[in-house]
Design a protein around this motif. Structure first.
Motif, PDB file in Angstrom:
ATOM      1  N   ASN A 145     -49.170  64.424  78.640  1.00 18.17           N
ATOM      2  CA  ASN A 145     -49.574  65.822  78.555  1.00 18.17           C
ATOM      3  C   ASN A 145     -48.695  66.529  77.526  1.00 18.17           C
ATOM      4  N   ARG A 146     -49.246  67.504  76.817  1.00 16.23           N
ATOM      5  CA  ARG A 146     -48.506  68.151  75.731  1.00 16.23           C
ATOM      6  C   ARG A 146     -47.326  68.985  76.214  1.00 16.23           C
ATOM      7  N   ARG A 147     -47.210  69.198  77.527  1.00 14.94           N
ATOM      8  CA  ARG A 147     -46.047  69.913  78.056  1.00 14.94           C
ATOM      9  C   ARG A 147     -44.960  68.944  78.522  1.00 14.94           C
ATOM     10  N   LEU A 148     -45.089  67.680  78.160  1.00 12.49           N
ATOM     11  CA  LEU A 148     -44.074  66.677  78.471  1.00 12.49           C
ATOM     12  C   LEU A 148     -43.420  66.216  77.177  1.00 12.49           C
ATOM     13  N   LEU A 149     -42.096  66.307  77.132  1.00 18.20           N
ATOM     14  CA  LEU A 149     -41.321  65.832  75.991  1.00 18.20           C
ATOM     15  C   LEU A 149     -40.805  64.430  76.303  1.00 18.20           C
ATOM     16  N   LEU A 150     -41.141  63.468  75.463  1.00 13.63           N
ATOM     17  CA  LEU A 150     -40.669  62.093  75.642  1.00 13.63           C
ATOM     18  C   LEU A 150     -39.416  61.882  74.800  1.00 13.63           C
ATOM     19  N   SER A 151     -38.414  61.214  75.364  1.00  9.66           N
ATOM     20  CA  SER A 151     -37.156  60.974  74.648  1.00  9.66           C
ATOM     21  C   SER A 151     -36.550  59.660  75.116  1.00  9.66           C
ATOM     22  N   ASP A 152     -35.337  59.364  74.615  1.00  8.55           N
ATOM     23  CA  ASP A 152     -34.619  58.139  74.976  1.00  8.55           C
ATOM     24  C   ASP A 152     -35.495  56.909  74.797  1.00  8.55           C
ATOM     25  N   GLY A 153     -36.058  56.790  73.605  1.00  9.39           N
ATOM     26  CA  GLY A 153     -36.914  55.638  73.337  1.00  9.39           C
ATOM     27  C   GLY A 153     -38.185  55.650  74.148  1.00  9.39           C
ATOM     28  N   ASN A 154     -38.719  56.858  74.436  1.00  9.48           N
ATOM     29  CA  ASN A 154     -39.944  57.022  75.234  1.00  9.48           C
ATOM     30  C   ASN A 154     -39.785  56.493  76.659  1.00  9.48           C
ATOM     31  N   ARG A 155     -38.554  56.516  77.176  1.00 10.19           N
ATOM     32  CA  ARG A 155     -38.352  56.142  78.578  1.00 10.19           C
ATOM     33  C   ARG A 155     -38.175  57.361  79.478  1.00 10.19           C
ATOM     34  N   ARG A 156     -37.859  58.512  78.918  1.00 10.20           N
ATOM     35  CA  ARG A 156     -37.645  59.742  79.693  1.00 10.20           C
ATOM     36  C   ARG A 156     -38.743  60.756  79.376  1.00 10.20           C
ATOM     37  N   ALA A 157     -39.245  61.436  80.435  1.00 12.90           N
ATOM     38  CA  ALA A 157     -40.206  62.523  80.288  1.00 12.90           C
ATOM     39  C   ALA A 157     -39.583  63.792  80.867  1.00 12.90           C
ATOM     40  N   THR A 158     -39.643  64.890  80.114  1.00 11.71           N
ATOM     41  CA  THR A 158     -39.092  66.171  80.558  1.00 11.71           C
ATOM     42  C   THR A 158     -40.168  67.236  80.406  1.00 11.71           C
ATOM     43  N   ARG A 159     -40.356  68.028  81.460  1.00 12.87           N
ATOM     44  CA  ARG A 159     -41.341  69.110  81.375  1.00 12.87           C
ATOM     45  C   ARG A 159     -40.759  70.255  80.562  1.00 12.87           C
ATOM     46  N   THR A 160     -41.569  70.809  79.644  1.00 12.05           N
ATOM     47  CA  THR A 160     -41.095  71.860  78.746  1.00 12.05           C
ATOM     48  C   THR A 160     -42.014  73.068  78.804  1.00 12.05           C
ATOM     49  N   GLU A 161     -41.502  74.195  78.323  1.00 13.13           N
ATOM     50  CA  GLU A 161     -42.289  75.426  78.247  1.00 13.13           C
ATOM     51  C   GLU A 161     -43.265  75.357  77.076  1.00 13.13           C
ATOM     52  N   GLU A 162     -42.774  74.805  75.955  1.00 11.27           N
ATOM     53  CA  GLU A 162     -43.597  74.745  74.755  1.00 11.27           C
ATOM     54  C   GLU A 162     -44.381  73.443  74.693  1.00 11.27           C
ATOM     55  N   GLU A 163     -45.603  73.537  74.159  1.00  7.80           N
ATOM     56  CA  GLU A 163     -46.420  72.339  73.993  1.00  7.80           C
ATOM     57  C   GLU A 163     -45.891  71.493  72.841  1.00  7.80           C
ATOM     58  N   GLN A 164     -45.935  70.189  73.015  1.00  5.58           N
ATOM     59  CA  GLN A 164     -45.528  69.260  71.970  1.00  5.58           C
ATOM     60  C   GLN A 164     -46.698  69.043  71.005  1.00  5.58           C
ATOM     61  N   SER A 165     -46.366  68.663  69.786  1.00  5.90           N
ATOM     62  CA  SER A 165     -47.405  68.505  68.752  1.00  5.90           C
ATOM     63  C   SER A 165     -47.985  67.095  68.757  1.00  5.90           C
ATOM     64  N   TYR A 166     -48.410  66.638  69.935  1.00  8.99           N
ATOM     65  CA  TYR A 166     -49.057  65.333  69.996  1.00  8.99           C
ATOM     66  C   TYR A 166     -50.465  65.427  69.402  1.00  8.99           C
ATOM     67  N   PRO A 167     -50.915  64.395  68.679  1.00 14.58           N
ATOM     68  CA  PRO A 167     -52.280  64.424  68.135  1.00 14.58           C
ATOM     69  C   PRO A 167     -53.314  64.252  69.253  1.00 14.58           C
ATOM     70  N   ASP A 168     -54.534  64.656  68.969  1.00 14.09           N
ATOM     71  CA  ASP A 168     -55.620  64.457  69.931  1.00 14.09           C
ATOM     72  C   ASP A 168     -55.813  62.966  70.174  1.00 14.09           C
ATOM     73  N   HIS A 169     -56.037  62.608  71.442  1.00 13.39           N
ATOM     74  CA  HIS A 169     -56.259  61.204  71.784  1.00 13.39           C
ATOM     75  C   HIS A 169     -57.042  61.140  73.091  1.00 13.39           C
ATOM     76  N   PRO A 170     -58.035  60.259  73.165  1.00 13.73           N
ATOM     77  CA  PRO A 170     -58.852  60.190  74.385  1.00 13.73           C
ATOM     78  C   PRO A 170     -58.079  59.756  75.631  1.00 13.73           C
ATOM     79  N   ASP A 171     -56.901  59.138  75.468  1.00 17.02           N
ATOM     80  CA  ASP A 171     -56.120  58.684  76.622  1.00 17.02           C
ATOM     81  C   ASP A 171     -55.210  59.776  77.190  1.00 17.02           C
ATOM     82  N   ARG A 172     -55.150  60.946  76.553  1.00 16.41           N
ATOM     83  CA  ARG A 172     -54.174  61.973  76.954  1.00 16.41           C
ATOM     84  C   ARG A 172     -54.618  62.722  78.211  1.00 16.41           C
TER      85      ARG A 172
END
Length: 564
Positions: free
Chosen positions: A400-427
């Protein structure tokens, strides 16, 4: 011949100091000609001796000659320019958009043929000549043309970086050693390159060995596909021959056996081919990685090597590093034996022996990705679980665009701002959820460390709905997903909208154990000891993906830990 004449004319109208066409040409008394600015600058360096010499023939003059522009030479230079016959000598060519340009050429830039790591300048064939002719340049290091020479300059001191700080793992200049890197473990860039070159070669050897192992596995799997198909075909053929001898009452049973064999054959071949495709993809990626490492190993720029090496040095962890083992070559032969027994005992024994036929078909199981355990027993200790540890990374295409992935995509953090992920049917578009990149089969174990108000630790099929705010998208609300809610004061398990209270010691770390084939999914509270929170016994019909849901507060986070 005409081209050769152009070449000679250009050389005769070139300044031997700057090696370019004469600009404001002057001729000294010895007969040699130079650019006005070039000979003036050259003689300025001789003012202290009061003896002035020709840079070409070394004839001396006293006092300093007074120079006047040669109108005739200037006219010849202009005629040469207007003629358009200024082809680069010695096979040099004008630089294109992708080429490294000569830093010395003025006006029309020629293509550089070498870069000097000492001068930090790129040279065309013409301006490179002093490096071969003058003893002053003999120790300079020439490499293939590079657009990244400025990366060798210290941004703090504007000095060439020839030292590597092992403490901070970065290239530095000699002045850096005197201030912010004082007392650090430092070596020359060349020495560090030598050490890391050894590591690179070891990495390449490991990759090449893995390529060889996987290629052997692919060949083995291909042989198994052929064996499965051959055995299944024979089983069907023999079964048909036997069933033709039976009376009409047996016709229904014959059809059922054929369907079971074909169905199991399709499942087994599908499993083998799916793994075969994964291995072939891994081989392709390993070969690409090996090519990148080989290319890096050939670079002559130490700092560029050190800059690029960390991102390429690790070959990466395959989704399933276990080797392929094959069960004994029984396949569908037991089917024929079971059908023959039915034929012998006829109708009165049919009901008693029919289960043997069905079991013989379903017992065909070719792939064995790990050594067989004595029974399906679940591990009892954390060390036992860690034997099945699975490295989990999150798939950015599902986040979800309100989740920030970090630490080699092993950590998810909920954020206030939307992330700039591209459109994808799996999202996941409406719920703050994300799935793992890895598909999980066999026996797997992983641990989730969470912080904040609470988190849902989940597993789900890849076919779970993603788009919209339907409950079908929520972990635990359909038969496609299972979840455990974890907070500071309670646990609760949910599957298909059935909520089950869970008791156990509260912990910020949860362990998840999956035995896909046995249909076991267990959640554990992990601290100094492991305590079972909830166990599911079911039948999984698809590969699973690990998931996280952070529905409460910004800043809440969860991380898939690397456990060994």
């Amino acid at each position: 011949m005409a081209q050769k004449g152009v070449h000679l004319n250009r050389e005769s109208l070139s300044c031997s100091i700057c090696l370019d066409l004469l600009k404001d040409p002057v001729t000294v008394s010895c007969g040699h000609s130079f650019c006005m600015s070039c000979i003036q600058s050259y003689w300025d360096t001789e003012d202290e001796k009061k003896i002035y010499s020709c840079p070409q023939c070394r004839e001396t003059f006293r006092p300093r000659p007074v120079l006047k522009k040669s109108t005739m030479l200037a006219g010849l230079v202009e005629d040469l320019k207007k003629s358009g016959l200024q082809a680069a000598p010695d096979g040099s060519s004008e630089a294109g958009p992708e080429d490294v340009v000569c830093d010395v050429c003025s006006g029309r830039k020629l293509k550089a043929v070498k870069s000097c790591l000492q001068c930090l300048v790129s040279y065309c064939q013409i301006h490179l000549q002093p490096h071969f002719e003058s003893p002053s340049f003999k120790k300079h290091k020439l490499v293939e043309p590079s657009k990244k020479l400025q990366e060798n300059i210290c941004s703090r001191h504007d000095e060439v970086m020839k030292i590597f700080c092992r403490t901070d793992q970065k290239s530095i200049c000699h002045l850096c050693c005197l201030d912010q890197h004082k007392g650090h473990d430092t070596v020359s860039a060349a020495a560090e390159r030598t050490e890391r070159q050894k590591d690179l070669e070891e990495s390449r050897e490991n990759i090449q060995q893995r390529i060889q192992d996987r290629e052997e596995d692919v060949k083995l799997l291909q042989q198994e596909v052929e064996a499965i198909n051959g055995s299944a075909d024979k089983a069907v053929e023999h079964s048909q021959e036997i069933f033709r001898q039976l009376i009409r009452l047996m016709e229904k049973r014959r059809s059922e056996v054929e369907q079971q064999v074909r169905s199991q054959q399709e499942r087994e071949v599908s499993r083998v081919k799916e793994l075969q495709e994964k291995l072939e993809q891994e081989i392709t990626e390993l070969k690409r990685k090996d090519a990148d490492l080989q290319k890096l190993s050939l670079t002559e720029d130490h700092n560029q090597f050190l800059h690029s090496y960390p991102s390429l040095s690790e070959p990466g962890q395959p989704a399933d590093s276990s080797r392929i083992n094959i069960r004994p070559l029984r396949y569908f032969e037991e089917v024929t034996a079971a059908v023959s027994e039915v034929r012998e005992k006829l109708q009165d024994l049919l009901r008693e022996t029919w289960t043997n036929v069905s079991q013989a078909v379903t017992d065909v199981d070719v792939l064995l990705l790990e050594p067989p355990e004595p029974g399906p027993a679940e591990p009892k200790t954390r060390a036992g679980f860690l034997r099945y540890s699975q490295r989990i990374t999150l798939d950015p295409n599902t986040a979800n665009r309100r989740l920030l992935l970090s630490d080699g995509n092993r950590r998810a953090t909920r954020t206030e701002e939307e992330q700039s992920y591209p459109d994808h049917p799996d999202r996941f578009t409406n719920y703050f959820q994300v799935l793992s990149r890895e598909s999980l089969t066999g026996r797997c174990y992983w641990e989730v460390d969470w912080r904040g108000s609470g988190v849902f630790v989940a597993v789900a099929y890849k076919t779970i709905k993603r788009d919209g705010d339907s409950e079908d998208c929520v972990f635990g609300f359909t038969d496609k997903s299972w979840r455990l809610f974890c907070s500071k004061d309670r646990y609760r398990f949910t599957h298909n909208k059935v909520f089950t209270p869970v008791s156990g010691p509260l912990s910020s770390r949860v362990g998840v154990y999956l035995d896909h084939r046995a249909g076991i999914l267990s959640f554990y509270s992990v601290s100094e000891t492991m305590t079972l929170l909830h166990r599911v016994q079911t039948t999984f019909t698809e590969p699973l993906h690990a998931g996280l849901w952070l529905p409460y507060s910004n800043g809440d986070s969860a991380e898939f830990m690397e456990v060994n």
